[in-house]
Design an enzyme around this catalytic site. Sequence first.
Site, PDB file in Angstrom:
ATOM      1  N   LEU A  89      -1.200-131.372  38.308  1.00 51.16           N
ATOM      2  CA  LEU A  89      -1.396-132.641  39.012  1.00 51.16           C
ATOM      3  C   LEU A  89      -2.711-133.304  38.601  1.00 51.16           C
ATOM      4  O   LEU A  89      -2.801-134.535  38.490  1.00 51.16           O
ATOM      5  CB  LEU A  89      -1.399-132.363  40.523  1.00 51.16           C
ATOM      6  CG  LEU A  89      -2.066-133.414  41.411  1.00 51.16           C
ATOM      7  CD1 LEU A  89      -1.200-134.649  41.502  1.00 51.16           C
ATOM      8  CD2 LEU A  89      -2.358-132.860  42.790  1.00 51.16           C
ATOM      9  N   ARG A 113       5.991-138.365  41.811  1.00 45.12           N
ATOM     10  CA  ARG A 113       6.059-136.989  41.296  1.00 45.12           C
ATOM     11  C   ARG A 113       6.270-136.001  42.441  1.00 45.12           C
ATOM     12  O   ARG A 113       7.102-135.088  42.366  1.00 45.12           O
ATOM     13  CB  ARG A 113       4.751-136.677  40.560  1.00 45.12           C
ATOM     14  CG  ARG A 113       4.651-135.285  39.937  1.00 45.12           C
ATOM     15  CD  ARG A 113       3.265-135.155  39.311  1.00 45.12           C
ATOM     16  NE  ARG A 113       3.106-133.988  38.441  1.00 45.12           N
ATOM     17  CZ  ARG A 113       2.599-132.827  38.828  1.00 45.12           C
ATOM     18  NH1 ARG A 113       2.199-132.662  40.083  1.00 45.12           N
ATOM     19  NH2 ARG A 113       2.469-131.824  37.965  1.00 45.12           N
TER      20      ARG A 113
END
Length: 296
Positions: A89, A113
């Site tokens: 991330l 996401r």
Amino acid sequence: MKAFVFPGQGSQFSGMGKDLYDTSALAKELFDKANEILGFRITDIMFQGTAEDLMQTKVTQPAVFLHSVISALCLGDGFQPAMTAGHSLGEFSALVAAGALRFEDGLRLVHARALAMQKACEAAPGTMAAIIGLPDEKIEEVCQEVSGDKGVVVAANYNCPGQLVISGNEGAVLAACDLLKEAGAKRALPLKVGGAFHSPLMQPAKDELEEAIRATEFHTPKCPVYQNVDAMPHTDPEEIKANLIAQLTSPVRWTASVQRMIQDGADDFTECGPGKALQGMIGRINKEVSAHGIDA
């Protein structure tokens, strides 16, 4: 040479970002903008939520992203990276901080996401486990051996020498853990995660996110961004997009990324964001370089 690095999921904590919000007009403006974009008050959860509240995927990823990016931007002239990188991330944080993505676009992609990964986790439940004290090659060999009838298990996060995270279907991960302990692993520890990140089980999330990434405008960053999939520096927006799309089903090559950054001249690493996980990993990858948080 200064490198700035950005953590991934798992580093969140209750109260994260509150000091920034209270002391910086820029931070307050960006946090308030984030609440608007997301359509819920993520700041309330970040500042006062329980650990359980922060564990929700739709919260965790944007929360870590916001804390990381806003920490970097609030450094002002103190943020002069020769290079950036982020763990999983954290790659989105690294791209926004380096100017490859607008703050708003980065946040929208991180939110997309998180939701896509949540859906993929529900469609194909899986898990991850940290393997301590074995060579990478042995872990890869066992994963290959186990994958089949019990499902799939792959090497997912190459964090530092002697620490690798595996990912896949629960049965396959647990079977691999047993074999790896027999092979001499000091620990094979199942992780409390929502699914099998960085494995083929994330394919539906990758397909969904690909559309969102392709529709987003990327720019040439002000410094190279070392990306997870190949541990190489990138400045070309199209290459950056392709690597970001591949990231969800590919391993995070963090050890190789840090080694490459050092080879390219980095000797001072600043971790922007919650926790100290990356500082610990960098220290185990190379003891000669400096790795610290923003305040150091």
